[in-house]
Design a protein around this motif. Structure first.
Motif, mmCIF file in Angstrom:
data_model
loop_
_atom_site.group_PDB
_atom_site.id
_atom_site.type_symbol
_atom_site.label_atom_id
_atom_site.label_comp_id
_atom_site.label_asym_id
_atom_site.label_seq_id
_atom_site.Cartn_x
_atom_site.Cartn_y
_atom_site.Cartn_z
ATOM 1 N N UNK A 294 0.844 -1.192 0.000
ATOM 2 C CA UNK A 294 0.000 0.000 0.000
ATOM 3 C C UNK A 294 0.880 1.243 0.000
ATOM 4 N N UNK A 295 0.544 2.206 -0.816
ATOM 5 C CA UNK A 295 1.307 3.454 -0.860
ATOM 6 C C UNK A 295 0.339 4.623 -0.998
ATOM 7 N N UNK A 296 0.787 5.785 -0.562
ATOM 8 C CA UNK A 296 0.010 7.013 -0.712
ATOM 9 C C UNK A 296 0.721 7.893 -1.732
ATOM 10 N N UNK A 297 -0.059 8.457 -2.634
ATOM 11 C CA UNK A 297 0.525 9.225 -3.734
ATOM 12 C C UNK A 297 -0.322 10.456 -4.024
ATOM 13 N N UNK A 298 0.330 11.467 -4.573
ATOM 14 C CA UNK A 298 -0.382 12.595 -5.148
ATOM 15 C C UNK A 298 -0.223 12.502 -6.658
ATOM 16 N N UNK A 299 -1.335 12.615 -7.375
ATOM 17 C CA UNK A 299 -1.300 12.443 -8.826
ATOM 18 C C UNK A 299 -2.118 13.537 -9.499
ATOM 19 N N UNK A 300 -1.696 13.890 -10.710
ATOM 20 C CA UNK A 300 -2.500 14.764 -11.560
ATOM 21 C C UNK A 300 -3.246 13.860 -12.546
ATOM 22 N N UNK A 301 -4.574 13.709 -12.403
ATOM 23 C CA UNK A 301 -5.316 12.792 -13.284
ATOM 24 C C UNK A 301 -5.343 13.302 -14.716
ATOM 25 N N UNK A 302 -5.227 12.384 -15.663
ATOM 26 C CA UNK A 302 -5.243 12.730 -17.083
ATOM 27 C C UNK A 302 -6.528 12.224 -17.728
ATOM 28 N N UNK A 303 -6.829 10.932 -17.564
ATOM 29 C CA UNK A 303 -8.076 10.410 -18.098
ATOM 30 C C UNK A 303 -8.342 9.025 -17.556
ATOM 31 N N UNK A 304 -9.593 8.609 -17.620
ATOM 32 C CA UNK A 304 -10.006 7.252 -17.295
ATOM 33 C C UNK A 304 -10.175 6.476 -18.586
ATOM 34 N N UNK A 305 -9.743 5.229 -18.589
ATOM 35 C CA UNK A 305 -9.989 4.394 -19.751
ATOM 36 C C UNK A 305 -10.200 2.963 -19.296
ATOM 37 N N UNK A 306 -10.830 2.179 -20.141
ATOM 38 C CA UNK A 306 -11.075 0.781 -19.815
ATOM 39 C C UNK A 306 -10.285 -0.115 -20.747
ATOM 40 N N UNK A 307 -9.874 -1.244 -20.210
ATOM 41 C CA UNK A 307 -9.165 -2.250 -20.999
ATOM 42 C C UNK A 307 -9.570 -3.605 -20.454
ATOM 43 N N UNK A 308 -10.101 -4.457 -21.335
ATOM 44 C CA UNK A 308 -10.676 -5.720 -20.901
ATOM 45 C C UNK A 308 -11.765 -5.441 -19.872
#
Length: 339
Positions: free
Chosen positions: A174-188
């Motif tokens: 488990x890790x904690x992160x700060x992220x700048x979201x770019x986009x959501x996508x689906x695969x399978x």
């Protein structure tokens, strides 16, 4: 790298349809619109010039104004029916309705009002045209993660805000992160968040069902520079589709790569190594990543990618050696013991 035939066919058809409505367009503008080079546009026009409807006599071929071509302008004068509206049968229309309803339910569409409006409009027109057959279509997608997490991601994408997430890998780390979201996508069957990760200082992909907690902050997302100050092309980095496939075998300590990079498949091997298959959508990024991970890379295929990575590593070592030799020479020249 050779272009796939189906990619070129789509561009050829797109050029005809675009020119039919736009009128004369310069070669440079046409190349920019279709993401290729002016030289390739010239080749495409040459191919279209000898294409047409059965019979394939001069009067059956797609035609362009030759004088305009000589001036660097593409002017379509005869499309030969290539721009007629597509007529769908009931089966094709119902299949599209099902696909659009599935698309409408995805987090990626729901998080983008403009994209959602386009899907809703297309779905409404197809449903009206299909009639009762469309009402029999029932599409339901399983949720891709915790509702609170999905809601926070969707809101952050819409507002362009940074996210604070708690993430668990397949190894239960488990890790904690700060992220700048770019986009959501689906695969399978999975949904993924493509983002810039501040902990890794690089683009990363997170499986949404492994995000334990997501909190939207009020910090705006930033632009993140790539090599030589160029902006990272996230669309290319996280794209799939027709990009060529590569297979890479890693030592166990590189397991994070399969967790944080978009891959097509992961195969665990008897000796503890693992093998990933991924699409090469950003060759420069993949090349530099494999060079950094060189001690953990067992094999790379196809051969052209392996040669490319090996060549880059050799150039880096040569530059390092030259730099070290230069430093050594300067140290010797300034040493008190040097005579």
């Amino acid at each position: 790298m050779a272009e796939r035939a189906d990619d070129r066919l789509l561009r050829l058809l797109g050029i005809v349809a675009y020119l039919d409505g736009a009128g004369p367009v310069s070669v440079a503008d046409l190349a920019g619109r279709f993401g290729t080079t002016p030289a390739q546009i010239q080749k495409d026009v040459d191919a279209l010039w000898v294409s047409g409807t059965p019979g394939y006599w001069p009067d059956d071929l797609i035609d362009f104004d030759a004088a305009s071509i000589d001036r660097g302008v593409v002017h379509l004068t005869e499309a030969r029916g290539m721009t007629r509206p597509l007529r769908l049968g009931t089966r094709e229309a119902v299949a599209l309705v099902a696909a659009l309803r599935a698309m409408k339910a995805t987090d990626a569409v729901q998080a983008d009002p403009a994209r959602s409006a386009v899907v809703e409009s297309a779905l409404g027109k197809l449903t009206d045209a299909t009639g009762e057959a469309a009402s029999a279509v029932d599409v339901r997608l399983a949720p891709g993660g915790d509702r609170q997490v999905v809601a926070a991601i969707s809101s952050a994408l819409t507002n362009r805000h940074r996210l604070r997430i708690r993430y668990v890998t397949s190894s239960d780390v488990v890790s904690e992160r700060e992220v700048d979201p770019v986009r959501l996508h689906t695969q399978d069957e999975f949904a993924y968040l493509a983002a810039w990760c501040y902990r890794a200082d690089a683009p990363r992909t997170f499986r949404v069902d492994r995000i334990l907690e997501a909190v939207e902050t009020d910090v705006p997302v930033q632009a993140h520079p790539g090599e030589a100050g160029a902006e990272i092309d996230f669309a290319a980095l996280f794209a799939g589709g027709s990009s060529p496939l590569a297979t890479i075998r890693f030592a166990p300590r590189a397991r994070w790569f399969a967790e944080e990079v978009p891959v097509e498949s992961v195969r665990n091997l008897p000796d503890g190594d693992f093998e990933v298959t991924l699409r090469v959508t950003n060759p420069g990024w993949l090349r530099s990543s494999l060079v950094r991970l060189a001690p953990l890379v067992r094999s790379v295929s196809p051969a052209v990618l392996a040669d490319d990575v090996a060549g880059t590593a050799a150039e880096a070592l040569a530059l390092y050696g030259a730099g070290a030799a230069g430093e050594g020479g300067r140290d010797a020249a300034t040493s008190p013991d040097h005579h």
